[in-house]
Write a protein that holds these residues in place. Sequence first.
Motif, PDB file in Angstrom:
ATOM      1  N   TRP A  38       4.049  -0.918  16.241  1.00  0.00           N
ATOM      2  CA  TRP A  38       5.505  -1.008  16.054  1.00  0.00           C
ATOM      3  C   TRP A  38       6.137   0.350  15.771  1.00  0.00           C
ATOM      4  N   GLY A  39       5.322   1.390  15.725  1.00  0.00           N
ATOM      5  CA  GLY A  39       5.833   2.715  15.417  1.00  0.00           C
ATOM      6  C   GLY A  39       5.175   3.262  14.162  1.00  0.00           C
ATOM      7  N   ARG A  40       5.492   4.520  13.878  1.00  0.00           N
ATOM      8  CA  ARG A  40       4.868   5.190  12.743  1.00  0.00           C
ATOM      9  C   ARG A  40       5.429   4.616  11.432  1.00  0.00           C
ATOM     10  N   GLY A  41       4.527   4.345  10.487  1.00  0.00           N
ATOM     11  CA  GLY A  41       4.976   3.787   9.223  1.00  0.00           C
ATOM     12  C   GLY A  41       3.821   3.513   8.282  1.00  0.00           C
ATOM     13  N   PHE A  42       3.992   2.505   7.424  1.00  0.00           N
ATOM     14  CA  PHE A  42       2.982   2.202   6.407  1.00  0.00           C
ATOM     15  C   PHE A  42       3.053   0.717   6.063  1.00  0.00           C
ATOM     16  N   PRO A  43       1.961   0.133   5.560  1.00  0.00           N
ATOM     17  CA  PRO A  43       1.933  -1.308   5.307  1.00  0.00           C
ATOM     18  C   PRO A  43       2.712  -1.685   4.056  1.00  0.00           C
ATOM     19  N   GLY A  44       3.128  -2.944   4.004  1.00  0.00           N
ATOM     20  CA  GLY A  44       3.709  -3.474   2.780  1.00  0.00           C
ATOM     21  C   GLY A  44       2.633  -3.733   1.746  1.00  0.00           C
ATOM     22  N   TRP A  45       3.060  -4.011   0.527  1.00  0.00           N
ATOM     23  CA  TRP A  45       2.130  -4.177  -0.589  1.00  0.00           C
ATOM     24  C   TRP A  45       1.292  -5.442  -0.430  1.00  0.00           C
ATOM     25  N   HIS A  46       1.911  -6.552  -0.053  1.00  0.00           N
ATOM     26  CA  HIS A  46       1.223  -7.846  -0.092  1.00  0.00           C
ATOM     27  C   HIS A  46       0.131  -7.979   0.958  1.00  0.00           C
ATOM     28  N   ILE A  47       0.335  -7.366   2.123  1.00  0.00           N
ATOM     29  CA  ILE A  47      -0.596  -7.552   3.225  1.00  0.00           C
ATOM     30  C   ILE A  47      -1.964  -6.970   2.911  1.00  0.00           C
ATOM     31  N   GLU A  48      -2.011  -5.919   2.063  1.00  0.00           N
ATOM     32  CA  GLU A  48      -3.294  -5.276   1.802  1.00  0.00           C
ATOM     33  C   GLU A  48      -4.280  -6.234   1.152  1.00  0.00           C
ATOM     34  N   CYS A  49      -3.807  -7.017   0.168  1.00  0.00           N
ATOM     35  CA  CYS A  49      -4.737  -7.896  -0.552  1.00  0.00           C
ATOM     36  C   CYS A  49      -5.231  -9.023   0.346  1.00  0.00           C
ATOM     37  N   SER A  50      -4.335  -9.598   1.149  1.00  0.00           N
ATOM     38  CA  SER A  50      -4.774 -10.653   2.062  1.00  0.00           C
ATOM     39  C   SER A  50      -5.819 -10.120   3.040  1.00  0.00           C
ATOM     40  N   ALA A  51      -5.587  -8.944   3.578  1.00  0.00           N
ATOM     41  CA  ALA A  51      -6.501  -8.390   4.579  1.00  0.00           C
ATOM     42  C   ALA A  51      -7.837  -8.003   3.964  1.00  0.00           C
ATOM     43  N   MET A  52      -7.806  -7.337   2.809  1.00  0.00           N
ATOM     44  CA  MET A  52      -9.057  -6.869   2.216  1.00  0.00           C
ATOM     45  C   MET A  52      -9.846  -8.015   1.588  1.00  0.00           C
ATOM     46  N   ALA A  53      -9.165  -8.963   0.954  1.00  0.00           N
ATOM     47  CA  ALA A  53      -9.873 -10.111   0.393  1.00  0.00           C
ATOM     48  C   ALA A  53     -10.595 -10.875   1.493  1.00  0.00           C
ATOM     49  N   ALA A  54      -9.921 -11.081   2.633  1.00  0.00           N
ATOM     50  CA  ALA A  54     -10.535 -11.796   3.753  1.00  0.00           C
ATOM     51  C   ALA A  54     -11.726 -11.021   4.305  1.00  0.00           C
TER      52      ALA A  54
END
Length: 456
Positions: free
Chosen positions: A209-225
């Motif tokens: 989607w272009g240059r940027g950075f992830p939101g806070w919530h998505i990190e925990c869902s992705a890493m926990a999974a």
Amino acid sequence: MELQLFDTYERRVRVFKPLVPGEVGLYCCGPTVYHYAHIGNLRTYLFEDILRRVLALNGYQVKLVMNITDVGHLTSDADTGEDKMELGARRTGMSAWEMAGFYATAFKQDLTLLNILEPNVWCKATDHIQEQIEFILDLQAKGYTYQTSDGIYFDSRKLERYGYLARLDVAGLMEGARVENERHFVTDFALWKFSPADEQRQMEWESPWGRGFPGWHIECSAMAAKYLGDYFDIHCGGEDHIAIHHTNEIAQTEASRGTRLANFWMHGYFLQMDNAKMSKSTGDFLRLASIEERGLPAVTYRYFCLTAHYRTQMAFSWESLTSSGIALQRLYQAAWEWGSPTSVNSDFYQRFLNFVNDDLNMPRALALTWDLVKSALPAGEKKATLLAFDQVFGLDIEHWQPAVVEVPEAVQVLAQERQTARLNKQWQLADELRAAIAEAGFQVEDSREGPLLKPL
């Protein structure tokens, strides 16, 4: 008693049964490393450490995963404002990367001082950008996202049970809700933020989607999974995570994987000081170092936290902490004087197990400990039983020793002369020698091993 834990998702105490027999997957939300952890933060990590120890006491093999948030946590829950990492970098004069490493190290040092067992897996958000992008792509493919000028957002209204964890009144929020930026609804949240066109961020990545950075919530869902699977046993955090962070973790995972991420959701409650929640945002908070500066060992704070249930808000004062320090020293001293451990008392141990299995009831377990101290059991049995308790308490009682004090030779001579006087039943002379020892700045205590000298 079977292990029973309070599940925030169902709002009741439930019997704990692992999804895989004998094994427990446990995810704990870690620090945002833009500042030191304050003692209110650390109370949550102490609760999680007690939980882990109680699970182990019940024979489970625990895999604990803890994240380090080093990007994406904005200053506003409405996904506006600056990234706390960028803001902190300006405050400290370090780069965002240097600052993240500095405060992550400081956080781990605090855990060590509090005897908090290290996670099996540390995972940093910046090390898992690709996993987060893939998670967002899956949400996009399933129709749960939309794009604005500043990022990719999750469309919360597409989930029928959005906000169930916090029992949010979504219908009520819809009435007169003020939505900042271009979000469609007040509970929608950022999955990916675009880098501002007019500034250079220190932490940014290329994405579909272009240059940027992830939101806070998505990190925990992705890493926990990644480390525990799409549905695991227990997810923990502070009570402030219920309404937004954990609610959004569940929403993302329900939309992408069809689960609520964890079977149990557990939350530690706030530490209050002067009737206000401690907050790093004001810069006015107490660190563990603040306790050590008062001359108290850091583990005193661990004992202090044991005196209240993890699901009750706890009031902090220096007076109560000092009282905890005195009690802890008494416990250490008693255990040391008991000598070598023999066998664990089964009655006391079973009662202890019942208390800790009753949703981690540490105050009851601690009261039982003092009943043990005062009991008429043989010293070796009391020592062995207390050490068994300490597998959960984590006070490191086994390795405590009195501080080594240099006693002047003249005072040692007085103590030996007093011991001789006592053996000869010269009580008046013994009292006079005790007074002389006190005048020299020491007190003498009689024990089976002979006189013990301690500074006044």
